[in-house]
Structures are given as C-alpha cells and as structure tokens.
Design a protein around this motif. Structure first.
Motif, short mmCIF file in Angstrom:
data_model
loop_
_atom_site.label_atom_id
_atom_site.label_comp_id
_atom_site.label_asym_id
_atom_site.label_seq_id
_atom_site.Cartn_x
_atom_site.Cartn_y
_atom_site.Cartn_z
N ASP A 35 0.84 -1.20 0.00
CA ASP A 35 0.00 0.00 0.00
C ASP A 35 0.88 1.25 0.00
O ASP A 35 1.41 1.67 1.02
CB ASP A 35 -0.90 -0.01 1.24
CG ASP A 35 -1.93 1.10 1.22
OD1 ASP A 35 -1.89 1.93 0.29
OD2 ASP A 35 -2.76 1.13 2.15
N ILE A 36 1.01 1.84 -1.17
CA ILE A 36 1.89 3.01 -1.32
C ILE A 36 1.34 4.24 -0.60
O ILE A 36 2.10 5.08 -0.15
CB ILE A 36 2.14 3.30 -2.83
CG1 ILE A 36 3.30 4.26 -2.98
CG2 ILE A 36 0.90 3.84 -3.49
CD1 ILE A 36 3.84 4.39 -4.37
N CYS B 109 1.04 -1.46 6.64
CA CYS B 109 -0.38 -1.79 6.84
C CYS B 109 -0.65 -2.12 8.30
O CYS B 109 0.18 -2.70 9.00
CB CYS B 109 -0.77 -2.98 5.97
SG CYS B 109 -0.74 -2.59 4.21
N THR B 110 -1.84 -1.73 8.73
CA THR B 110 -2.28 -2.01 10.10
C THR B 110 -2.93 -3.38 10.14
O THR B 110 -3.75 -3.72 9.29
CB THR B 110 -3.29 -0.95 10.56
OG1 THR B 110 -2.70 0.34 10.40
CG2 THR B 110 -3.72 -1.17 11.98
N ARG B 111 -2.59 -4.17 11.15
CA ARG B 111 -3.18 -5.49 11.34
C ARG B 111 -3.69 -5.58 12.79
O ARG B 111 -3.21 -4.87 13.69
CB ARG B 111 -2.16 -6.60 11.10
CG ARG B 111 -1.60 -6.64 9.69
CD ARG B 111 -2.62 -7.31 8.77
NE ARG B 111 -2.06 -7.45 7.44
CZ ARG B 111 -2.46 -6.77 6.38
NH1 ARG B 111 -3.41 -5.89 6.49
NH2 ARG B 111 -1.92 -6.97 5.20
N HIS B 112 -4.62 -6.47 12.99
CA HIS B 112 -5.18 -6.72 14.33
C HIS B 112 -5.01 -8.20 14.68
O HIS B 112 -5.13 -9.06 13.81
CB HIS B 112 -6.67 -6.38 14.37
CG HIS B 112 -6.96 -4.94 14.12
ND1 HIS B 112 -7.12 -4.05 15.14
CD2 HIS B 112 -7.12 -4.23 12.96
CE1 HIS B 112 -7.38 -2.86 14.63
NE2 HIS B 112 -7.37 -2.95 13.30
N ARG B 113 -4.77 -8.46 15.95
CA ARG B 113 -4.77 -9.84 16.43
C ARG B 113 -5.27 -9.82 17.88
O ARG B 113 -5.10 -8.83 18.60
CB ARG B 113 -3.40 -10.47 16.31
CG ARG B 113 -2.35 -9.92 17.24
CD ARG B 113 -1.05 -10.70 17.11
NE ARG B 113 0.05 -9.84 17.53
CZ ARG B 113 1.23 -9.80 16.96
NH1 ARG B 113 1.50 -10.55 15.92
NH2 ARG B 113 2.16 -9.00 17.42
N VAL B 114 -5.86 -10.94 18.27
CA VAL B 114 -6.35 -11.07 19.65
C VAL B 114 -5.19 -11.57 20.51
O VAL B 114 -4.58 -12.59 20.20
CB VAL B 114 -7.55 -12.04 19.74
CG1 VAL B 114 -7.96 -12.24 21.19
CG2 VAL B 114 -8.71 -11.51 18.91
N SER B 115 -4.90 -10.82 21.54
CA SER B 115 -3.87 -11.22 22.51
C SER B 115 -4.54 -11.31 23.88
O SER B 115 -5.69 -10.90 24.06
CB SER B 115 -2.74 -10.20 22.55
OG SER B 115 -2.01 -10.23 21.35
N TYR B 116 -3.81 -11.85 24.81
CA TYR B 116 -4.37 -12.05 26.16
C TYR B 116 -3.44 -11.48 27.20
O TYR B 116 -2.22 -11.56 27.08
CB TYR B 116 -4.59 -13.55 26.42
CG TYR B 116 -5.60 -14.16 25.50
CD1 TYR B 116 -6.95 -14.17 25.83
CD2 TYR B 116 -5.22 -14.69 24.26
CE1 TYR B 116 -7.89 -14.71 24.97
CE2 TYR B 116 -6.15 -15.22 23.40
CZ TYR B 116 -7.49 -15.24 23.76
OH TYR B 116 -8.42 -15.77 22.90
N ARG B 117 -4.04 -10.88 28.22
CA ARG B 117 -3.26 -10.43 29.38
C ARG B 117 -3.97 -10.93 30.64
O ARG B 117 -5.18 -11.16 30.63
CB ARG B 117 -3.10 -8.92 29.39
CG ARG B 117 -4.37 -8.13 29.59
CD ARG B 117 -4.11 -6.62 29.78
NE ARG B 117 -3.46 -6.01 28.67
CZ ARG B 117 -4.01 -5.12 27.85
NH1 ARG B 117 -5.27 -4.75 28.02
NH2 ARG B 117 -3.34 -4.60 26.85
N THR B 118 -3.20 -11.10 31.69
CA THR B 118 -3.77 -11.58 32.95
C THR B 118 -4.52 -10.44 33.63
O THR B 118 -4.01 -9.33 33.76
CB THR B 118 -2.66 -12.10 33.87
OG1 THR B 118 -1.97 -13.16 33.19
CG2 THR B 118 -3.22 -12.63 35.18
N ALA B 119 -5.75 -10.74 34.02
CA ALA B 119 -6.59 -9.76 34.72
C ALA B 119 -7.22 -10.46 35.92
O ALA B 119 -7.17 -11.69 36.03
CB ALA B 119 -7.66 -9.23 33.78
N ASN B 120 -7.78 -9.68 36.82
CA ASN B 120 -8.44 -10.24 38.00
C ASN B 120 -9.91 -9.93 37.97
O ASN B 120 -10.33 -8.91 37.43
CB ASN B 120 -7.82 -9.65 39.28
CG ASN B 120 -6.40 -10.11 39.47
OD1 ASN B 120 -6.10 -11.29 39.31
ND2 ASN B 120 -5.51 -9.19 39.80
N ARG B 121 -10.68 -10.81 38.57
CA ARG B 121 -12.12 -10.60 38.70
C ARG B 121 -12.61 -11.31 39.95
O ARG B 121 -11.96 -12.21 40.46
CB ARG B 121 -12.86 -11.13 37.47
CG ARG B 121 -12.76 -12.63 37.29
CD ARG B 121 -13.45 -13.09 36.03
NE ARG B 121 -13.14 -14.50 35.78
CZ ARG B 121 -13.24 -15.08 34.61
NH1 ARG B 121 -13.64 -14.39 33.56
NH2 ARG B 121 -12.96 -16.35 34.46
#
Length: 147
Positions: free
Chosen positions: A63-64, A70-82
């Motif tokens: 893409d000139i 180019c922008t890309r998306h991916r699902v990542s995970y981080r540790t969270a509390n609930r």
C-alpha cells in the motif's frame, strides 16, 4: 503464565476459606442419633484469568498510500483479576428428629416430662418401679384385688 494464574486462584480460594466462620459440631458423629446432610454455601473469591484484547501491529505491505505499512489486528491475552462466586459444600451435623443436643450427644426428647422415670426414646418414658402411664405419673397399687 497459566501456571501463575492457577496458583493465584488457588491461593486466593485457600485464603478465603481460612476466614470463613468455623462450622464445627461438638456432636459425637458416632452417636446413632446424630443425622447429617450436605449443605452448599457461596464464597466470593478473587481469581485471575486470561483477558482478551485487540492488539494492533504494523506490517510491510504494497500500500503506497500508507508508505508500505499496513495495520493489522490480532487477539492477545493479558492476565486480569475478577471476583467470582464459588459454591462450596460442607457436612452439617445435627440431632435426628425427636432428639435434642445435650453436650456431645443427642438425647431423646419426651414432649411430656417423665415424672418418675427417664426418657429413653422420643416420647417414650421408662418408669421407675411402682410407677406407670405414658409419663410415669400414675402410681401402681401394691394391693391385690380379691374376689
């Protein structure tokens, strides 16, 4: 990372259980007049989990107009509390119907007091010699009836 989360959840649950009121019965569980049942209760615990999020990254492309980036998306995970509610179970002991707690034993209960005797089973009196009736209040006559 997953092992750390598991350890954290286990530790949190263990700490929560330590602060529950101690539900111990002073009844002798060998007593045949002690009945028990399982009851459930809820405990609120703090647990860690893998929280998904959208991670944006850039890659080379043809893409000139975007300077070959180019922008890309991916699902990542981080540790969270609930907070979570766990259902736990405990065995609850109590005297069987017709019996009352008396120290470590379950003693039979007689609705009418055994006046001259003792309660040996629910609503059953054992009378002292010379006494009778359902509550041992009737005196037996010692004289013989003659014709």
């Amino acid at each position: 990372m997953a092992m750390s989360s598991l350890c954290h959840s286990t530790l949190t649950l263990a700490l929560a259980l330590c602060f529950l009121p101690c539900i111990t019965s002073s009844l002798n569980l060998e007593d045949p007049n002690v009945c028990s049942h399982w009851e459930s209760y809820s405990v609120t615990v703090q647990e860690s989990y893998a929280h998904p999020f959208d991670q944006i990254y850039y890659t080379s492309c043809s893409d000139i107009l975007n300077w070959f980036k180019c922008t890309r998306h991916r699902v990542s995970y981080r540790t969270a509390n609930r907070r979570a509610t766990k259902t736990m179970y405990r065995r609850k002991s109590q005297c069987c119907p017709g019996f009352n707690e008396n120290g470590e034993i379950c003693a039979p209960h007689c609705a009418e007091s055994c006046v001259h005797g003792r309660c040996i089973a629910p609503n059953t009196c054992q009378c002292e010699p010379g006494w009778g009736g359902s509550n041992c209040s009737s005196g037996k006559s010692s004289s013989c009836c003659c014709l």
